[in-house]
Design a protein around this motif. Structure first.
Motif, short mmCIF file in Angstrom:
data_model
loop_
_atom_site.label_atom_id
_atom_site.label_comp_id
_atom_site.label_asym_id
_atom_site.label_seq_id
_atom_site.Cartn_x
_atom_site.Cartn_y
_atom_site.Cartn_z
N ASN A 177 89.95 -33.69 28.92
CA ASN A 177 88.67 -33.72 30.30
C ASN A 177 88.39 -34.90 30.98
O ASN A 177 88.62 -35.82 30.72
CB ASN A 177 87.56 -33.60 30.06
N LEU B 3 86.39 -37.69 32.29
CA LEU B 3 84.91 -38.56 32.09
C LEU B 3 84.78 -39.06 33.78
O LEU B 3 85.48 -39.78 34.21
CB LEU B 3 85.33 -39.22 30.93
N MET C 216 90.51 -25.59 36.24
CA MET C 216 89.86 -25.72 36.64
C MET C 216 88.79 -24.95 36.06
O MET C 216 88.17 -24.07 35.94
CB MET C 216 89.95 -25.84 38.03
N GLY C 217 87.87 -25.83 36.23
CA GLY C 217 86.46 -25.17 35.94
C GLY C 217 86.28 -24.27 34.04
O GLY C 217 84.88 -24.56 33.83
N THR C 218 87.02 -25.29 33.25
CA THR C 218 86.93 -25.30 32.05
C THR C 218 87.47 -26.23 31.23
O THR C 218 87.67 -27.75 31.51
CB THR C 218 88.63 -23.95 31.71
N PHE C 219 86.83 -25.44 30.21
CA PHE C 219 86.68 -27.26 28.80
C PHE C 219 87.75 -27.12 28.43
O PHE C 219 88.41 -25.77 27.43
CB PHE C 219 85.32 -27.11 28.40
N LYS C 220 88.78 -28.72 28.68
CA LYS C 220 89.64 -28.72 27.18
C LYS C 220 89.20 -28.81 25.49
O LYS C 220 88.21 -30.19 25.93
CB LYS C 220 90.90 -29.95 28.40
N PRO C 221 89.30 -28.08 25.56
CA PRO C 221 89.25 -28.63 23.79
C PRO C 221 89.54 -29.47 22.98
O PRO C 221 90.82 -30.29 23.51
CB PRO C 221 89.58 -27.12 22.79
N ARG D 195 95.41 -45.66 28.51
CA ARG D 195 94.14 -45.89 27.98
C ARG D 195 93.18 -47.10 27.81
O ARG D 195 93.79 -47.56 26.81
CB ARG D 195 92.98 -44.54 27.81
N TYR E 2 76.82 -35.61 20.97
CA TYR E 2 77.32 -35.95 20.12
C TYR E 2 76.97 -36.84 18.63
O TYR E 2 78.09 -36.35 17.65
CB TYR E 2 77.90 -37.68 20.87
N TYR F 137 76.91 -32.67 24.91
CA TYR F 137 76.88 -34.51 25.45
C TYR F 137 76.24 -34.03 24.23
O TYR F 137 75.59 -34.92 23.65
CB TYR F 137 76.45 -35.09 26.44
N MET G 97 83.31 -45.36 32.48
CA MET G 97 84.38 -44.83 31.81
C MET G 97 85.18 -44.75 32.11
O MET G 97 86.05 -44.88 33.02
CB MET G 97 83.55 -43.30 31.76
N ARG H 210 80.79 -30.54 24.88
CA ARG H 210 80.25 -30.08 26.40
C ARG H 210 79.47 -30.44 26.38
O ARG H 210 78.87 -31.07 27.59
CB ARG H 210 80.37 -28.82 26.10
N GLN I 144 87.55 -40.20 18.17
CA GLN I 144 89.28 -41.20 19.08
C GLN I 144 88.25 -40.44 19.95
O GLN I 144 88.00 -41.26 21.82
CB GLN I 144 90.45 -40.82 19.57
N GLU I 145 88.34 -39.35 20.96
CA GLU I 145 86.87 -38.46 21.35
C GLU I 145 85.84 -39.72 21.98
O GLU I 145 85.61 -39.69 22.99
CB GLU I 145 87.13 -37.07 21.36
N ILE J 298 85.59 -42.37 21.19
CA ILE J 298 85.32 -43.57 21.64
C ILE J 298 85.66 -43.27 23.17
O ILE J 298 85.04 -44.44 23.71
CB ILE J 298 86.22 -44.25 21.48
N ARG J 299 86.28 -43.05 24.02
CA ARG J 299 86.97 -42.47 24.68
C ARG J 299 85.55 -41.97 26.19
O ARG J 299 85.45 -42.27 26.32
CB ARG J 299 87.40 -41.03 25.03
N ARG J 300 84.77 -41.59 25.22
CA ARG J 300 83.45 -41.05 25.86
C ARG J 300 81.83 -42.35 25.90
O ARG J 300 81.40 -41.64 26.62
CB ARG J 300 82.64 -39.50 25.26
N LYS J 301 82.86 -43.44 25.22
CA LYS J 301 81.97 -44.27 24.66
C LYS J 301 80.09 -43.08 24.24
O LYS J 301 78.99 -44.05 24.66
CB LYS J 301 81.10 -44.83 26.47
N SER K 273 81.65 -26.29 36.52
CA SER K 273 81.91 -27.74 35.64
C SER K 273 83.26 -27.91 35.33
O SER K 273 84.31 -27.20 36.09
CB SER K 273 80.83 -27.68 34.36
N ASN K 274 83.43 -29.39 35.12
CA ASN K 274 84.86 -29.79 34.78
C ASN K 274 85.67 -29.17 36.00
O ASN K 274 87.11 -28.84 36.49
CB ASN K 274 85.49 -29.35 33.68
#
Lengths: 522, 827
Positions: free
Chosen positions: B376, B378, A1-6, B409, A377, A375, B386, A373, A402-403, A405-408, B278-279
């Protein structure tokens, strides 16, 4: 929670088997030291007494090394021709060795003096052993005979001429001074009893025997030859207990380790296999750079020396656990060190405060993750490509793609690049698009790239070049796929034919079952 | 027709949002009150645990603290009742019904209480889609309609006060209207239409401050609103619409949150500095602040309330069933089926996006979430759709040691991502990822099933996929890696459901309309079952348990077909539009849920259903399972004594069926009887014990289907019905027999009584079975038709003609066919 997943690059990395207890045990050896000698290492024997010197028999000498310093302790050079099978006596004070001179020589380790020469064989002597009573020697020779010698008088006590080919392997019973075993290229293992002077047992191994040993209690004879290891019951008339095939090339040497609980076998496939003696299941594998000819191991695994065909000897020692050995120095990473320093300096409040707040620990993340994180890119892709150029880590680039693509965000990331950068990315695509795991991602990425630069690519000479390369790569891949599909079709036809033949008697079930390798390429 | 007439009711066990309404902190800032289900629940801030439930007669729409007596808590219900409790004891004080006299199209949606006890009731006009406001004096019961309107929404009005005056602020599209509650003076402020309409308004309770948010994510802080020249300051960080905003007590800062999943703290000292969390994994729905300003409660779309302290740390989370909220407009979130974890005694359901949650039914509480996808979340962005990776399938091994998930996905633009993951139970009480397989089926995975763990401890899983193959995965001996073991297929039919028999010796895979039964040890197909008219895809396959272990039940869109595995025959066909089929592991019962919300409990070996009731109408069943009881529940519904049936609807509410006796007490009362692990055996152990008992069963009378089949002994018709078409002898060999039989049938009219379960045989032949989706009504029509045909007397002329036809030789037909073949070959 609240952490960015690498980013998880593990998705594209091969799964590593979990460390078993056995693997952890065999990893607790020091990093192997490599010693270089002139010819193939014929035989290695470890002195059973501290400090566990080991004798390496190679070309015209027997060298005794110190396992700690890895320096030559003694060198026995009184050979005119190639020496074979240098073996310590159980107290480690004497050493015997055969050779092309058709003699067995006995040395004093301390003074290097040649004490006895046993003459009587007509061919080179490859293996010789001290019997358990320490007053007799057992030798195996290329004159198709095995002999027992009296050390004091240098006389033959008994000579067995029952083999029909070179005798290249032998062993003495660890419990009885009267029992010796020899293994020959005539595919036979014979057990001799010096009391009766007769062959007590003849065991058919099925392949030229390269090595024979007894287990710790002397009840089982283990013979190696070809790719098989056979376990024979020495007490119950030579019953074949088991046959295992741990190697895929000729097994050259055997050794008992871990106080008789493990069997080590070395082979020309550059591997030492560890077999559990309790259930004869493979326990571990040790890899070496060259085909292996000889293994020397202390009975409690204190020293392991492996000799190879090109004269390399790999020596490693077991790390002591009970505080006798060196305690490993704690190595801190910079981050850990800082944390430790900070902890030492930490402020201790004297009184209880109403509310106390701990300092927030900042999440450590790679540059790629940091840019993702926020944005950014395009920057993230630049960093990943730079990392690929230095470290060749394709998986981190593909994971990032891949990430994105996922994030458009792939179009954003790819836009605004110059000719050189686009060429680099295209080169990366054409190199890795054939990889089954990367392919879906790279196809999507290529499509996006073409969407963006389709118009302008004619003005980008390098990118155009790379694009043509990619085209030919894809063409090759297609050709390969077609060929593989043809092959698969042919194979399936055969399979179905054999299946339907099998099912002919009760052909009421109209179906076909195919098994195939998964995942099929492309 | 229906045998069991026991009374039972549907009872909600879990589900329902706790974040629909703003929570309220107690005046001592130690507890928080939450509106859930049919009451108000009190939770401790320190532990995050449930403290007590305050009963309410009607649905509560607003929680308020009394502005004068800090110890009082008010709840305002949709029926216009103002309930009062004492905060320190939780005792109910009184109920005051407000005399509002509303017309039927008006609905009470909220209440504001100013600091001088001026109450403003928010009323929604459902016809005109606007909100109206009624000023109500609680002391004199005088009411006055305020002449302002507000837009429909949870937070489109707010009451605040300045030094001497109290005002109501409302928003309506682009307008902010402020009414002085004392003087009825009105002010209107408008904003530029380009910014989009307002989404929420919140005024500071003591200072003359109003915050409004709009669709473009801007927050405007209005000062001095009781004049036509209000001063406004702009705070813009959010990119997406803001859902709610809350001021701190001294108005030095405020918090905001919206669809970005970020909680933002703003400082009103002119520095424009911000703090973030965040997140958080889900969008924010509402916010509330504690009286001492230490905590902010943030209601999330995934049914969690985070307690955030002033240092912007999440200190506590109150979580109910983690809902998989709708984040893509118009796309219904995927709800995976329920599984049962015997170890933690939890229902395993997917939680918020990419997570699987474990929900304890015994304690009726959320236990923990497992992050399956490890990505994460989105959040949606303007102009972009998304798509997050979602968990679509879960399976739990029968001993609870292994857990498998399938995540997917598919954004329709790039390649489909699909992963099969194997998790093992770790001693640290977490599921640990052991193996992840990328794209196991080069497309979607349709179903996964673990082989039940019996003595031999084989760990095997079968997955079926859109590449027309099923794959068995096996755990390697030495480590915890799962590797491919066998790939099977049947022509190019797409396999969907897969199920192991309870003794694991067989497994069944439904390949579109064909059912195949495989032997587990040899991985060989034992039989391939196809009905001649079968064209519907099979959705569910279940092996019978216990006494019905010889039966295999397959359910397609319109019917359930029960096969007997020993003679490989269809035993019966039940016409039901099945949406879910669940098998009881403790006995041979099965529960089918139909499209119309009907529950049918039946046993494959018995003729009549055990229970058939339309109890779930209006609800869409997404999955169901039987939960084995530790001991026989004598109070329970007859067919639920050994295992409780749980149903999950598509909005993640979990229901069960209880009798009147059970309803009065909670199914599992967590306070008096904490889950006592040591006392009872595991459900699995109970299952095993049951099996040993059932082996000494007394002989049962011959079931009805058998008797029916026997009456057709030796008939050609029977052979044609029961033999798959590809196994029938050539047609010319059958014609003679068939006509003969038809003639003899004239003499004996063996009319069978109308039954709920119809015997399949005669119907199939006469109808010719061309209809793909035969419903129950159609089926009965066909039966009537058949009866007509049978009872119709043949005239003597017809009979003699038929007799002569029967005597004829038909060899010439065969010759004719041969001739045709030869000529075509020549061509």
């Amino acid at each position: 929670m609240g952490t960015f997943k690498p980013l998880n690059t593990k998705v594209f990395t091969k799964a590593e088997p979990e460390l078993s207890d056995e693997a952890i045990y065999w990893k607790k050896f020091t990093a192997p030291a490599i010693l270089k000698d002139f010819g193939p290492i014929d035989y290695i024997d470890v002195n059973p007494n501290d400090p566990y010197h080991f004798a390496v028999t190679c070309s015209v000498r027997v060298q005794i090394f110190n396992p700690v310093t890895k320096a030559v302790y003694k060198s026995l050079t009184r050979f005119k021709e190639t020496a074979y099978g240098g073996k310590f006596r159980h107290d480690g004070k004497l050493i015997c060795a055969g050779g092309d001179e058709a003699e067995v020589k006995l040395f004093d380790v301390g003074s290097k003096n040649l004490l006895r020469i046993f003459k009587g064989h007509d061919g080179p002597v490859h293996r010789c052993f001290f019997c358990i009573n320490n007053s007799q020697l057992f030798s195996c020779s290329d004159d198709k005979s095995a002999a027992v010698w009296d050390i004091a008088s240098e006389k033959i006590v008994a000579q067995y001429r029952d083999h029909t080919d070179y005798v290249r392997a032998g062993a003495v019973s660890p419990v009885s001074a009267d029992i010796v075993v020899s293994g020959s290229y005539d595919k036979k293992v014979m057990m001799f009893d010096t009391r009766t002077n007769e062959v007590a047992l003849t065991l058919d191994h099925g392949a030229p025997v390269e090595s024979v040993i007894f287990n710790k209690t002397g009840s089982i004879i283990i013979s190696a030859g070809g790719t098989d290891i056979c376990f024979w019951d020495a007490l119950a008339g030579g019953k074949l207990l088991s046959r295992i095939t741990p190697h895929h090339k000729t097994i050259t040497c055997l050794a008992m380790a871990s106080d008789g609980l493990r069997l080590l076998s070395g082979g020309l496939d550059k591997r030492v296999r560890v077999t559990d003696m309790t259930d004869l299941q493979p326990a571990h594998v040790l890899n070496y750079p060259s085909p292996i000819l000889s293994i020397g191991i202390e009975s409690n695994d204190k020293v392991l020396a492996v000799g190879m065909v090109d004269g390399l000897v790999s020596v490693s020692r077991k790390i002591e656990e009970d505080g006798k050995g060196k305690t490993p120095r704690i190595r801190y990473t910079l981050r850990e060190w800082r944390k430790r320093e900070q902890k030492l300096r930490e402020f201790e409040p004297l009184q209880e405060a109403d509310t106390t707040f701990t300092e927030k620990e900042r999440q450590m993340m790679s540059n790629i993750d940091r840019y993702l994180r926020s944005y950014r890119y395009s920057k993230a892709l630049d960093v990943a490509m730079a990392m690929y150029n230095t470290k060749r880590k394709a998986e981190s680039v593909v994971t990032l793609l891949q990430e994105l693509i996922r994030r458009k965000g792939l179009a954003t990331a790819l836009a605004g690049k110059d000719d050189h950068e686009i060429a680099k990315i295209l080169k990366f695509f054409s190199k890795h698009i054939g990889n089954f795991e990367y392919m879906p991602t790279l196809i999507d990425a290529t499509n996006t790239l073409i969407d963006i630069y389709g118009e302008e690519i004619n003005d980008m000479p390098m990118a155009l070049d790379a694009c043509n390369n990619l085209l030919s790569t894809i063409h090759d891949e297609e050709q390969l796929t077609v060929k593989l599909l043809e092959l698969q079709g042919a194979m399936e036809m055969l399979k179905i034919a054999s299946d339907s033949h099998k099912l002919a008697p009760n052909s009421k079930n109209d179906y076909s079952v195919t098994t195939e390798e998964f995942p099929s390429t492309l | 027709m229906i045998t069991t007439q026991e009374e039972f009711k549907l009872k909600r066990v879990a589900g329902g949002s706790i974040t629909e309404h703003r929570p309220l902190f107690s005046s001592d800032s130690l507890y928080i009150y939450i509106i859930w289900d049919d009451g108000v629940r009190q939770y401790s801030l320190k532990t995050g645990k449930f403290v007590q439930k305050l009963e309410t007669p009607n649905e509560v729409v607003e929680l308020l603290s009394d502005p004068e007596d800090k110890n009082l808590l008010h709840g305002f219900t949709s029926a216009g009742e103002l309930l009062t409790w004492k905060q320190d004891t939780g005792f109910f004080e009184n109920k005051k019904t407000l005399a509002l006299k509303l017309s039927s199209e008006k609905k009470i949606v909220g209440l504001h209480l100013s600091s001088h006890k001026n109450a403003v009731v928010v009323v929604e006009d459902t016809e005109k889609q606007i909100q109206k406001f009624i000023k109500y004096n609680l002391k004199t019961n005088e009411k006055e309609n305020l002449t302002v309107i507000g837009q429909v929404g949870k937070f489109s009005s707010s009451v605040g006060s300045s030094d001497k005056d109290e005002y109501l602020a409302t928003i309506h599209i682009y307008n902010l209207r402020v009414v002085n509650l004392n003087s009825s003076e009105k002010f209107k402020h408008s904003v530029n239409h380009e910014w989009g309409s307002f989404t929420c308004v919140r005024s500071h309770p003591k200072q003359n401050l109003i915050a409004t948010c709009d669709q473009s994510g801007r927050i405007l802080i209005w000062r001095d609103v009781m004049s036509f020249q209000a001063i406004k300051t702009l705070h813009h960080w959010h990119k997406l619409p803001v859902s709610d905003v809350v001021f701190t007590g001294q108005a030095s800062s405020f918090y905001s949150g919206g669809f970005e999943t970020v909680i933002v703290k703003w400082w009103l000292d002119g520095s424009q500095s911000r703090d973030f969390i965040s997140n958080t994994g889900a969008s924010i729905k509402n916010m509330a602040i504690s009286p001492d300003n230490k905590y902010v409660a943030v209601g999330m779309a995934d049914n969690a309330i985070h307690i955030v302290n002033s240092q912007m740390d999440i200190e506590q989370t109150i979580q109910h069933v983690s809902t998989h909220f709708e984040d893509r407009p118009g796309v219904k979130p995927i709800v995976s089926r329920m599984s049962f974890d015997p170890r933690t005694k939890a229902l395993v359901v997917n939680g918020r996006s990419g997570h699987v949650q474990f929900y304890s039914v015994e304690n009726q509480s959320y236990m923990f979430l497992v992050d399956v996808v490890g990505e994460n979340y989105l959040n949606q962005q303007r102009g972009l759709d998304m798509v997050n990776t979602e968990v679509v399938l879960t399976a739990m091994s029968s001993d609870g040691n292994w857990f498998a998930t399938v995540e997917e996905r598919d954004d329709g633009l790039s390649h489909l991502e699909c992963r099969l993951k194997f998790w093992s139970w770790d001693w640290q009480h977490k599921f640990k990822l052991r193996t992840s397989i990328e794209n196991p089926h080069q497309g979607r995975v349709n179903d996964i099933a673990f082989q039940p763990v019996l003595g031999d401890r084989v760990n095997r899983l079968i997955s079926t996929g859109m590449n027309a193959k099923f794959i068995t995965w096996c755990k390697s001996e030495e480590d915890s890696l799962w590797t491919l073991e066998f790939v099977g297929k049947l022509d190019n039919l797409i396999p969907r459901p897969v199920e192991f028999s309870s003794d694991t010796s067989l497994f069944a895979v439904g390949f579109e309309s064909t059912l195949s039964v495989w032997e587990t040890s040899a991985m060989e197909m034992k039989s391939c079952l196809t009905r001649p008219d079968a064209s519907e895809q099979i959705n569910f396959v279940k092996f019978g348990n216990d006494a019905s272990s010889r039966y295999l039940v397959a359910a397609s869109n319109s019917k359930i077909v029960i096969w007997d595995l020993i003679p490989l025959q269809v035993v019966k066909i039940i016409g039901l539009k099945v949406v879910w089929l669940a098998a009881n592991p403790m006995n041979d019962h099965m529960a089918a849920f139909t499209e119309g919300g009907e529950l049918v409990v039946f046993s494959p070996s018995e003729k009549a259903p055990i229970c058939r009731r339309s109890i779930l109408s209006g609800k869409k069943v997404s999955s169901a399972l039987y939960w084995p009881h530790d001991e026989v529940q004598s109070n329970a519904v007859e067919w639920q004594r050994l295992a409780q049936l749980y149903v999950m609807t598509d909005n993640q509410e979990i229901f069960t069926f209880v009798t009147k006796n059970e309803e009065n007490r909670d199914l599992f009362n967590p306070v008096e009887f904490p889950n006592n692990e040591g006392k009872t055996a595991t459900p699995l152990a109970a299952f095993v014990a049951k099996q040993t008992l059932s082996q000494v069963k007394k002989l049962e009378p011959l079931p009805m289907w058998k008797q029916q089949v026997n009456s057709y002994q030796g008939s050609c018709l029977k052979m044609m019905c029961e033999t798959p078409s590809h196994m029938l002898p050539p047609m010319q060999m059958l014609v003679g027999d068939l006509v003969n039989e038809y003639l003899t049938a004239q003499s004996s009219s063996n009319e069978k009584p109308q039954e709920f379960f119809k015997a399949p045989e005669p119907m199939e032949v006469i109808e010719g079975s061309s209809t793909d989706s035969e419903s129950e009504e159609e089926g009965s029509k066909v039966r009537q038709k058949r009866r007509k045909v049978k009872t119709k007397k043949l005239r003597p002329v017809e009979e003699s003609t038929l007799q002569s036809v029967a005597k004829l030789k038909f060899d010439w037909v065969e010759m004719l066919f041969d001739a045709v073949e030869i000529t075509s070959d020549e061509e």
